[in-house]
Design an enzyme around this catalytic site. Structure first.
Site, PDB file in Angstrom:
ATOM      1  CG  ASP A 164      -0.364  -0.028   2.518  1.00  0.00           C
ATOM      2  OD1 ASP A 164       0.868  -0.194   2.599  1.00  0.00           O
ATOM      3  OD2 ASP A 164      -1.097   0.106   3.522  1.00  0.00           O
ATOM      4  CB  SER A 165       4.573   1.722  -0.079  1.00  0.00           C
ATOM      5  OG  SER A 165       4.788   0.571  -0.875  1.00  0.00           O
TER       6      SER A 165
ATOM      7  CE  LYS B 137       3.193  -5.938   3.777  1.00  0.00           C
ATOM      8  NZ  LYS B 137       2.722  -4.805   4.594  1.00  0.00           N
TER       9      LYS B 137
ATOM     10  CD  GLU C 107       0.664  -1.450   8.009  1.00  0.00           C
ATOM     11  OE1 GLU C 107       0.431  -0.666   8.950  1.00  0.00           O
ATOM     12  OE2 GLU C 107       1.112  -1.074   6.910  1.00  0.00           O
TER      13      GLU C 107
ATOM     14  CD  GLU D 134       8.039  -0.513   7.474  1.00  0.00           C
ATOM     15  OE1 GLU D 134       7.043  -1.183   7.143  1.00  0.00           O
ATOM     16  OE2 GLU D 134       8.287   0.625   7.015  1.00  0.00           O
TER      17      GLU D 134
HETATM   18  O1  KIV Z   1       3.567  -1.090   1.658  1.00  0.00           O
HETATM   19  C1  KIV Z   1       4.711  -1.558   1.576  1.00  0.00           C
HETATM   20  O2  KIV Z   1       5.432  -1.353   0.591  1.00  0.00           O
HETATM   21  C2  KIV Z   1       5.190  -2.382   2.678  1.00  0.00           C
HETATM   22  C3  KIV Z   1       6.620  -2.774   2.693  1.00  0.00           C
HETATM   23  C4  KIV Z   1       7.508  -1.627   2.821  1.00  0.00           C
HETATM   24  C5  KIV Z   1       6.894  -3.829   3.714  1.00  0.00           C
HETATM   25  O3  KIV Z   1       4.434  -2.716   3.534  1.00  0.00           O
END
Ligand code: KIV
Length: 290
Positions: A67-68, A136, A138, A205
């Site tokens: 989600d980055s 994924k 969090e 992280e």
């Molecule tokens: O959103 C993302 O790119 C991430 C990674 C940096 C682990 O969660």
């Protein structure tokens, strides 16, 4: 070598020749760590587009549609505004562009925290829309019930502890976590809770190194470090960071290229040639046939 297809008329299936590399599966990634040892560290990079996936795929075990992308692709101030639809669209592009790495897609903020049922609906949508292999999410112990709920219903889950960017409003920023003993213990116990709930891997992280080492020792599944430690079972970086797309380089990023300068240089050269009418030249223009 070009790919040809053999049509099986009884099933209407087309078999490509040569056969593409087999895609890695989540159980294969999970099995890289045996009795606390990962002989072959897991390589993960973020990918958001089909072409990026094509270029990264052969080198990686996992492609993360993170989600980055909120900041990297959309110029948003954080990952908070990212939507399920954005994630589904980019994940589908990455699946189309890859044939070897397993594709993992981030669940965006607000799509899973309310209940395991909400998480299942969101995760099922993401996997159906994209063809990704896993999601994924969090959070640590608070997400353990959700991880188990998804996993027992056919959705593999990668956890994410330590600096969790979706919690930026609670954490107050993106600084490294775990400098107090209480916070360090909490991060390790969060990783253990996710492992026990059935997460196939856990991203660790932005933590001080001893926490990453302790978490890696404490869990049976692989840990994937970012701003963590070389002793994690694998590593992940945001691809644009390691390619040098941005001026700001977080301390934990190693720049393997200076792609921003290459792009700016090419744009300046192009602009100069357009302004002086040097482009297009004879090679780039069509002439009438004689
Ligand atoms: O959103 C993302 O790119 C991430 C990674 C940096 C682990 O969660």
């Amino acid at each position: 070598m070009s790919t040809t297809f053999q049509l099986d008329t009884s099933t209407s299936r087309a078999t490509p020749t040569p056969a593409p590399m087999k895609r890695l599966t989540v159980p294969k990634i999970r099995a890289r760590k045996q009795d606390g040892v990962t002989a072959e560290p897991i390589v993960m990079l973020t990918a958001y587009t089909a072409r990026q996936a094509q270029l990264l795929d052969a080198a990686c075990d996992l492609l993360l549609v993170g989600d980055s992308l909120g900041q990297v692709i959309y110029g948003l101030p954080s990952t908070i505004p990212v939507t399920l639809e954005m994630m589904a669209n980019h994940a589908a592009a990455v699946v189309r562009g890859s044939y070897h790495a397993a594709v993992i897609v981030d669940m965006p903020f607000g799509s899973y925290e309310q209940s395991p049922q909400q998480a299942f609906e969101s995760a099922a949508y993401l996997l159906k829309a994209s063809g990704a292999a896993a999601v994924k999410l969090e959070g640590g112990a608070a997400m353990a019930e959700t991880v188990s709920f998804l996993n027992t219903r056919g959705i593999p889950v990668m956890g994410h502890v330590g600096l969790t960017p979706q919690a930026v409003n609670v954490l107050g920023g993106y600084m490294a976590r775990g400098r107090s003993e209480a916070e360090a213990d909490k991060i390790v116990s969060d990783a253990v809770a996710l492992d026990e709930a059935g997460a196939f891997a856990v991203v660790v992280e932005g933590v001080v190194e001893p926490i990453a080492i302790a978490a890696t020792r404490a869990v049976s599944c692989p840990t994937i470090g970012i701003g963590a430690s070389a002793h994690c079972d694998g590593q992940v970086l945001v691809t644009e960071d390691m390619l040098g797309m941005f001026e700001r380089v977080p301390r934990f990023v190693k720049r393997y290229e200076d792609i921003a300068s290459t792009i700016q240089g090419a744009a300046e050269k192009y602009a100069e040639e357009v302004r002086t009418r040097a482009f297009p030249g004879p090679d780039q223009t069509y002439q009438p046939r004689d």
